[in-house]
Design a protein around this motif. Structure first.
Motif, PDB file in Angstrom:
ATOM      1  N   ILE A   1       2.224   2.426  -3.913  1.00  0.00           N
ATOM      2  CA  ILE A   1       2.586   3.751  -3.585  1.00  0.00           C
ATOM      3  C   ILE A   1       4.259   3.897  -3.501  1.00  0.00           C
ATOM      4  N   ASN A   2       4.182   5.467  -4.518  1.00  0.00           N
ATOM      5  CA  ASN A   2       5.721   5.914  -4.954  1.00  0.00           C
ATOM      6  C   ASN A   2       5.791   5.957  -2.842  1.00  0.00           C
ATOM      7  N   ASP A   3       5.563   7.094  -2.772  1.00  0.00           N
ATOM      8  CA  ASP A   3       6.264   7.594  -1.288  1.00  0.00           C
ATOM      9  C   ASP A   3       6.789   6.658   0.211  1.00  0.00           C
ATOM     10  N   LEU A   4       7.970   6.769   0.019  1.00  0.00           N
ATOM     11  CA  LEU A   4       7.779   5.653   0.763  1.00  0.00           C
ATOM     12  C   LEU A   4       7.420   5.798   2.905  1.00  0.00           C
TER      13      LEU A   4
ATOM     14  N   PHE B   1       4.425   2.287   3.984  1.00  0.00           N
ATOM     15  CA  PHE B   1       4.489   2.435   5.910  1.00  0.00           C
ATOM     16  C   PHE B   1       2.571   2.452   6.343  1.00  0.00           C
ATOM     17  N   GLN B   2       2.432   4.300   6.404  1.00  0.00           N
ATOM     18  CA  GLN B   2       1.731   3.885   7.098  1.00  0.00           C
ATOM     19  C   GLN B   2       0.647   3.592   6.223  1.00  0.00           C
ATOM     20  N   TYR B   3       0.400   3.206   4.974  1.00  0.00           N
ATOM     21  CA  TYR B   3      -0.632   2.677   4.572  1.00  0.00           C
ATOM     22  C   TYR B   3      -0.541   0.987   5.123  1.00  0.00           C
ATOM     23  N   GLN B   4       0.826   0.038   5.121  1.00  0.00           N
ATOM     24  CA  GLN B   4       1.174  -0.909   5.336  1.00  0.00           C
ATOM     25  C   GLN B   4       0.673  -1.535   6.559  1.00  0.00           C
ATOM     26  N   CYS B   5       0.689  -0.338   7.796  1.00  0.00           N
ATOM     27  CA  CYS B   5       0.537  -0.868   9.076  1.00  0.00           C
ATOM     28  C   CYS B   5      -1.021  -0.273   9.191  1.00  0.00           C
ATOM     29  N   ALA B   6      -1.303   0.333   8.344  1.00  0.00           N
ATOM     30  CA  ALA B   6      -3.229   0.264   8.379  1.00  0.00           C
ATOM     31  C   ALA B   6      -3.686  -0.969   7.833  1.00  0.00           C
TER      32      ALA B   6
END
Length: 70
Positions: free
Chosen positions: A2-5, A9-14
């Motif tokens: 994922i290019n957008d920081l 972050f949101q994806y990793q939290c999920a």
């Protein structure tokens, strides 16, 4: 990847929270993500898949229950 920081972050939290569904309006930002871990959906896709069927079931059960009361 994922290019957008912020998206990353949101994806990793999920992932950490073991979410079944990730809802985003920027679904294109997640095109390279492995969908084996969770479903990535737009808000409309989520409503169509989960909320509309639940609403129809509730309406059916309500009719059945009200029919039993008469």
């Amino acid at each position: 990847s994922i290019n957008d920081l912020e998206d990353s972050f949101q994806y990793q939290c999920a992932l950490t929270a073991q979410c079944d569904v990730f809802i985003t309006i920027n679904i294109r930002d997640f095109r390279d993500v492995d969908f084996a871990y969770m479903n990535i959906m737009t808000p409309q896709e989520f409503v169509d898949k989960y909320l509309e069927p639940a609403k129809k079931l509730f309406e059916f059960l309500q009719k059945v229950f009200l029919g039993l009361m008469h």
